[in-house]
Scaffold this motif. Structure first.
Motif, PDB file in Angstrom:
ATOM      1  N   GLN A 219       0.813  -1.212   0.000  1.00 50.28           N
ATOM      2  CA  GLN A 219       0.000   0.000   0.000  1.00 50.28           C
ATOM      3  C   GLN A 219       0.852   1.271   0.000  1.00 50.28           C
ATOM      4  N   ALA A 220       1.911   1.305   0.827  1.00 48.81           N
ATOM      5  CA  ALA A 220       2.754   2.506   0.890  1.00 48.81           C
ATOM      6  C   ALA A 220       3.461   2.736  -0.443  1.00 48.81           C
ATOM      7  N   GLU A 221       3.923   1.660  -1.061  1.00 49.91           N
ATOM      8  CA  GLU A 221       4.607   1.783  -2.352  1.00 49.91           C
ATOM      9  C   GLU A 221       3.638   2.267  -3.435  1.00 49.91           C
ATOM     10  N   LYS A 222       2.425   1.702  -3.425  1.00 52.01           N
ATOM     11  CA  LYS A 222       1.420   2.103  -4.416  1.00 52.01           C
ATOM     12  C   LYS A 222       1.055   3.579  -4.256  1.00 52.01           C
ATOM     13  N   ASP A 223       0.914   4.039  -3.006  1.00 46.49           N
ATOM     14  CA  ASP A 223       0.566   5.447  -2.765  1.00 46.49           C
ATOM     15  C   ASP A 223       1.656   6.375  -3.293  1.00 46.49           C
ATOM     16  N   ARG A 224       2.934   6.012  -3.074  1.00 46.61           N
ATOM     17  CA  ARG A 224       4.032   6.845  -3.580  1.00 46.61           C
ATOM     18  C   ARG A 224       4.002   6.931  -5.108  1.00 46.61           C
ATOM     19  N   LEU A 225       3.775   5.780  -5.754  1.00 44.67           N
ATOM     20  CA  LEU A 225       3.750   5.763  -7.219  1.00 44.67           C
ATOM     21  C   LEU A 225       2.573   6.570  -7.756  1.00 44.67           C
ATOM     22  N   MET A 226       1.386   6.388  -7.165  1.00 45.98           N
ATOM     23  CA  MET A 226       0.202   7.115  -7.626  1.00 45.98           C
ATOM     24  C   MET A 226       0.374   8.628  -7.445  1.00 45.98           C
ATOM     25  N   ASN A 227       0.944   9.024  -6.314  1.00 46.05           N
ATOM     26  CA  ASN A 227       1.168  10.453  -6.086  1.00 46.05           C
ATOM     27  C   ASN A 227       2.105  11.038  -7.140  1.00 46.05           C
ATOM     28  N   ALA A 228       3.122  10.258  -7.540  1.00 47.05           N
ATOM     29  CA  ALA A 228       4.104  10.763  -8.512  1.00 47.05           C
ATOM     30  C   ALA A 228       3.493  10.905  -9.898  1.00 47.05           C
ATOM     31  N   ILE A 229       2.775   9.875 -10.383  1.00 49.05           N
ATOM     32  CA  ILE A 229       2.287   9.952 -11.772  1.00 49.05           C
ATOM     33  C   ILE A 229       1.117  10.922 -11.918  1.00 49.05           C
ATOM     34  N   GLN A 230       0.455  11.289 -10.794  1.00 54.93           N
ATOM     35  CA  GLN A 230      -0.649  12.253 -10.871  1.00 54.93           C
ATOM     36  C   GLN A 230      -0.148  13.696 -10.878  1.00 54.93           C
ATOM     37  N   ARG A 231       1.142  13.884 -10.671  1.00 56.66           N
ATOM     38  CA  ARG A 231       1.684  15.246 -10.702  1.00 56.66           C
ATOM     39  C   ARG A 231       1.696  15.775 -12.122  1.00 56.66           C
ATOM     40  N   PRO A 232       1.634  17.100 -12.319  1.00 52.54           N
ATOM     41  CA  PRO A 232       1.536  17.647 -13.690  1.00 52.54           C
ATOM     42  C   PRO A 232       2.819  17.505 -14.512  1.00 52.54           C
ATOM     43  N   TYR A 233       3.959  17.466 -13.847  1.00 54.73           N
ATOM     44  CA  TYR A 233       5.217  17.326 -14.599  1.00 54.73           C
ATOM     45  C   TYR A 233       6.264  16.676 -13.711  1.00 54.73           C
ATOM     46  N   GLY A 234       7.334  16.208 -14.353  1.00 52.71           N
ATOM     47  CA  GLY A 234       8.394  15.504 -13.646  1.00 52.71           C
ATOM     48  C   GLY A 234       8.716  14.199 -14.369  1.00 52.71           C
ATOM     49  N   MET A 235       9.735  13.482 -13.871  1.00 58.11           N
ATOM     50  CA  MET A 235      10.151  12.227 -14.498  1.00 58.11           C
ATOM     51  C   MET A 235      10.031  11.072 -13.520  1.00 58.11           C
ATOM     52  N   VAL A 236       9.393   9.991 -13.973  1.00 59.58           N
ATOM     53  CA  VAL A 236       9.287   8.750 -13.202  1.00 59.58           C
ATOM     54  C   VAL A 236      10.072   7.687 -13.956  1.00 59.58           C
ATOM     55  N   LEU A 237      11.013   7.038 -13.279  1.00 57.76           N
ATOM     56  CA  LEU A 237      11.857   6.029 -13.906  1.00 57.76           C
ATOM     57  C   LEU A 237      11.571   4.649 -13.302  1.00 57.76           C
ATOM     58  N   VAL A 238      11.500   3.641 -14.165  1.00 54.62           N
ATOM     59  CA  VAL A 238      11.333   2.253 -13.730  1.00 54.62           C
ATOM     60  C   VAL A 238      12.584   1.490 -14.163  1.00 54.62           C
ATOM     61  N   THR A 239      13.234   0.815 -13.222  1.00 55.62           N
ATOM     62  CA  THR A 239      14.506   0.157 -13.531  1.00 55.62           C
ATOM     63  C   THR A 239      14.457  -1.327 -13.185  1.00 55.62           C
ATOM     64  N   GLY A 240      15.360  -2.058 -13.786  1.00 52.73           N
ATOM     65  CA  GLY A 240      15.445  -3.498 -13.555  1.00 52.73           C
ATOM     66  C   GLY A 240      15.989  -4.188 -14.788  1.00 52.73           C
ATOM     67  N   PRO A 241      16.360  -5.457 -14.668  1.00 51.93           N
ATOM     68  CA  PRO A 241      16.899  -6.186 -15.815  1.00 51.93           C
ATOM     69  C   PRO A 241      15.821  -6.529 -16.838  1.00 51.93           C
TER      70      PRO A 241
END
Length: 574
Positions: free
Chosen positions: A312-334
């Motif tokens: 839940q805490a991780e989901k809330d952080r992600l949702m808050n970030a993508i709902q912002r009007p601008y900025g960069m969200v990065l997803v990493t992994g192999p």
């Protein structure tokens, strides 16, 4: 009155018949009778000779060797798996009853029971552009070898393709149709087509993500990746490798004549009532083309963020970030860690009538209605950076870049995030803190990174324990502590589980779940970036702010009984 043809003389006979008469192994009349019988029955003289029992196969081989000064080879003393494959066509081999036993430079050593057959040598020389030389082998052993090879290929393919299934190529109006000569009889060989269809159906039913068709020197292997684990499915006859590659290339709109360089393509096939997309990659190897087919499941991008396994805490952080009007969200992994599915799930949340979303990918894996998707085409100059520049003139609200690979793409993406756009992308790094140092190493200025990046998610996929057969595990306390648990976690309120295996799962696991490290870029982390701090400095600060690393995220799933400690240890670092 006797017909003149019955009064045979050694001089009127040819080939093997003449050699046997001259060697005293057969009289002229018997040789003449066998020659006529062979012509009437449309078979070779040696076949008629063996059927009549006039001479044994070994005696025949020795007599021909002595008379013609051609060496004899004992096929039973050879490793038949190591005979050269594919030098001459199987039809030619069957027609003239020959098999290639060795190749040295431009010399080809051909084994047969009839070394007087000059027509066979001429046909082989024309087909291979090599100089063939005879080696004598016993007729019965050669016949068994040729019959065995033919029977093996047909029997194996018939056995592998037994069962009912429906799988049709769907029309892709945007792709050029195959040329008529591409759909030749060789490519449309029915057993090969059925085998490919069967493998694709089996892969879908097994919930596989990838199919591997792998040619080796003496065998051909098919493997499926199920729940992240490769497992061998079957070993079809090696003789089908070229026809199978051609068939896959035709339906993927690839060049079937080009076997020297890698190629990438797509195919769309109808499976029951729904259509499924496949991404195809070919790679030239020492013994043929290895082909990997990835199954692109469009339903995975629409299953919602809740189904991906975020706490839940991780989901809330992600949702808050993508709902912002601008900025960069990065997803990493192999590769294969589910980055694309995570991004597509976020895009589906943002995909509203009032939002203009543009994506550039290599290639676009899943078609998302309402989103403008662009495929990279390096040959045509349509690179990530060129597409991004064009996007900025297309009045975008949200931009998704398949991968940041170089400084130019990173610079444009970050500037877009600084000028009122939400930008999402992926990077190949091990965890969230090292992503920031990776951007620095690309040459992107630290003040641009600190001001543009608002959140980084690192992720892995771990296999889920089968709900049917999992059982509680009795691990020593020391093992749990070494695995990453703290003393306060071992309070006896929960029990770890382990994999057992049953008929409904794969060695105790069924399906996969995500392990996530979701790190918002706080003011303190921005300061660390600006003073060129290390990934270790960033990780320590993130931990102080309550961000779990990937191992800790995995241990949460272990406590919940969703996966095993062994699986978490295998996919995460300490």
């Amino acid at each position: 009155m006797a017909e003149p043809a019955l009064a045979e003389t050694p001089g009127s006979l040819t080939g093997v018949a003449r050699v046997l008469v001259n060697a005293g192994k057969l009289d002229a009349k018997a040789a003449g009778d066998l020659t006529r019988a062979a012509k009437e029955q449309k078979r070779s003289f040696i076949s008629a000779l063996m059927a009549a029992g006039s001479i044994s196969a070994s005696d025949l081989a020795q007599t021909l060797s002595t008379s013609l000064a051609v060496p004899v080879l004992d096929l039973s003393a050879m490793d038949l798996q190591r005979l050269p494959k594919g030098v001459i066509d199987s039809k030619l081999s069957t027609q003239y009853q020959v098999v290639v036993v060795s190749k040295r430079g431009n010399r080809l050593f051909v084994a047969g029971a009839d070394p007087t057959d000059q027509e066979a040598l001429e046909r082989i020389k024309f087909a291979t552009q090599l100089t063939p030389e005879w080696v004598i082998v016993e007729h019965d052993k050669l016949s068994r070898l040729l019959e065995g090879q033919t029977a093996t290929a047909e029997e194996q393919l018939n056995a592998l393709t037994s069962g009912d299934f429906e799988f049709d190529i769907t029309d892709d109006l945007n792709a050029p149709a195959p040329e008529a000569n591409e759909l030749s009889a060789d490519v449309e060989d029915a057993p090969v087509v059925k085998f490919l269809q069967k493998m694709l159906v089996d892969a879908i039913n097994a919930r596989a993500s990838d199919l591997h068709f792998e040619p080796y020197e003496h065998n051909y292997r098919v493997r499926f990746r199920v729940d992240g684990e490769l497992r061998e499915i079957t070993q079809p006859p090696i003789a089908i490798k070229d026809k199978l590659a051609s068939r896959i290339k035709v339906i993927s709109r690839l060049d079937i004549a080009e076997k020297r360089v890698p190629q990438d393509g797509r195919m769309k096939l109808k499976f029951g009532s729904k259509s499924i997309d496949f991404r195809v990659s070919t790679l030239p190897t020492l013994f043929g083309e290895k082909i990997v087919i990835r199954i692109l499941d469009s339903s995975s991008a629409k299953m919602g963020i809740e189904a991906l396994g975020y706490e839940q805490a991780e989901k809330d952080r992600l949702m808050n970030a993508i709902q912002r009007p601008y900025g960069m969200v990065l997803v990493t992994g192999p590769t294969g860690s589910g980055k694309t599915v995570s991004l597509y799930s976020c895009l589906n949340i943002l995909n509203q009538p009032g939002v203009n979303i543009c994506t550039v990918e290599d290639p676009a894996e899943i078609n998302l209605p309402g989103i403008n998707q662009v495929n990279v085409n390096d040959r045509a100059g349509l690179t990530f950076s060129a597409s991004l520049k064009a996007f900025l003139r297309q009045d975008p609200d949200v931009i998704m870049v398949g991968e940041i690979r170089d400084q130019e793409t990173g610079d444009i993406a970050i500037k877009a995030a600084q000028t009122g756009h939400m930008v999402m992308s992926t990077l190949h790094t091990n965890d969230a803190p090292t992503t920031l140092t990776r951007l620095l190493n690309m040459g992107i200025p630290p003040f641009n990174i600190a001001s543009a990046v608002i959140l980084i998610t690192a992720q892995r996929l771990a296999r889920k324990l089968c709900e049917v057969c999992k059982v509680p595990a009795d691990y020593p306390r020391e093992s749990l502590l070494r695995g990453g648990f703290k003393e306060e976690d071992l309070d006896g309120s929960w029990k770890p589980y382990k994999a057992i295996g049953c008929s409904s799962c794969n060695n105790g696991y069924k399906g996969r779940l995500g392990l996530y490290q979701v790190m918002p870029i706080s003011e303190e982390i921005q300061r660390i970036i600006l003073r060129l701090g290390t990934a270790m400095d960033i990780a320590e600060q993130a931990k102080r702010e309550g961000v779990r690393d990937l191992r800790e995220a995995g241990l949460v799933k272990v406590k919940a009984g969703l996966t095993s400690l062994e699986e978490v240890i295998s996919v995460t670092n300490e």
